[in-house]
Design an enzyme around this catalytic site. Structure first.
Site, PDB file in Angstrom:
ATOM      1  N   ARG A   1       0.841  -1.211   0.000  1.00  0.00           N
ATOM      2  CA  ARG A   1       0.000   0.000   0.000  1.00  0.00           C
ATOM      3  C   ARG A   1       0.874   1.258   0.000  1.00  0.00           C
ATOM      4  NH1 ARG A   1      -4.411   0.673   4.602  1.00  0.00           N
ATOM      5  NH2 ARG A   1      -2.553   1.015   5.850  1.00  0.00           N
TER       6      ARG A   1
ATOM      7  N   LYS B   1      -2.576   7.010   1.270  1.00  0.00           N
ATOM      8  CA  LYS B   1      -2.350   7.285   2.696  1.00  0.00           C
ATOM      9  C   LYS B   1      -1.317   8.406   2.779  1.00  0.00           C
ATOM     10  CE  LYS B   1      -2.011   4.597   6.961  1.00  0.00           C
ATOM     11  NZ  LYS B   1      -3.118   5.227   7.656  1.00  0.00           N
TER      12      LYS B   1
END
Ligand code: PLP
Length: 283
Positions: A50, A149
């Site tokens: 991620r 993120k």
């Protein structure tokens, strides 16, 4: 505490990043929060995957390989003699000439902070937490994709402030279209008549590592689960609600806007999801 900065473990008092760093100036960077259980970093590959997705999405080119990042995380954990811990990994675009242009940003800054953490008090899991639906909407993917993120966390911070004013510990944010999106640091699930429901990624939310695990665990354990968008009315009428994150694991939500969810106690499915999840963290 020793902090990892660009390859070195440095005592906390001496650990410094330049005021010219774009992470500081613009929130120009990405991060991950990870957790170690008994010396093993949980789902480390998922977090690194991620991280690279987030970095690619903001065109942040890093010289760091997945293996280097893995080694650095373990080096920080072990350098601090920690077994049960929280790890915060940050990569910024580093220092550039003044202004927003990203050309010439050739040296990203990488830091890792690790602190002892053995989970939230068990009392919270026994009683559940309070949440509040806030007026701050989740930034739409067309403006800044919540799947990234990124260090730009003001959207979440503003929502969290609202929750605190409403006597709640977690905020529930809606999408600009009015659908339930996610918490400020968590993904959300509801249960109605034995079926678990969670917003799909298309609503504009972070692809939580814990969320994915919970979806897979529900399938494996024959707990009906759908990824479907829903409005706050369904949230208020739910039998159960829980939020998930690396630090929360599976946390029951027993009050929303100061009104009980279902019976006002953690429900059966929330409790089973928590125990099924914890089986993964203890192996
Ligand atoms: N949603 C947001 C906005 C978050 O910041 C986080 C974690 O920090 C999550 C969801 C949960 O993600 P994960 O399960 O990967 O920790």
């Amino acid at each position: 505490m020793l902090i990892f900065i660009n390859g070195l473990l440095i005592p906390q008092d001496e650990a410094k990043v330049s005021v010219l760093d774009r992470g500081f100036l613009y929130g120009d960077g990405v991060f991950e929060t990870l957790r170690a259980y008994s010396g093993k970093i949980f789902r480390i590959d998922d977090h690194i995957k991620r991280l690279f997705c987030s970095a690619n999405a903001i065109c942040l080119k890093t010289p760091f390989t997945g293996n280097y990042i893995k080694e650095s995380l373990y080096q920080t954990l072990m350098g601090n003699n920690l077994k049960d811990a929280y790890l915060r990994l940050t990569i910024t675009r580093g220092i550039s000439d003044p202004g927003l242009d990203t050309e010439g940003c050739l040296n990203p800054t990488m830091t890792i902070i690790s602190r002892e953490f053995s989970g939230y008090p068990e009392d919270l899991y026994r009683h559940g937490i309070k949440a509040a639906v806030v007026s701050t909407r989740r930034i739409p993917a067309s403006a800044l994709n919540p799947e990234i993120k990124s260090l730009n966390f003001l959207n979440n911070i503003m929502a969290r402030m609202e929750a605190k004013h409403a006597n709640a510990s977690e905020a529930i944010m809606l999408s600009t279209e009015g659908y339930v999106a996610e918490g400020t640091v968590s993904n959300i699930f509801i249960v109605k008549d034995g079926v678990v429901k969670t917003p799909p990624l298309s609503v504009g939310i972070l692809n939580g590592v814990t969320r994915s695990l919970v979806i897979g665990l529900a399938q494996k354990n024959n707990i009906p689960l759908t990824e479907q968008q829903f409005q706050p009315e369904e949230l208020y009428a739910a039998d159960e609600c829980f939020v998930t994150s690396t630090l929360y694991e599976v946390m029951p939500v027993t009050s929303i806007n100061n009104k009980p969810v279902g019976t006002g106690h953690p429900g059966d499915i929330s409790q089973s999801m928590l125990s099924i999840f914890r089986e993964l963290t203890t192996v």
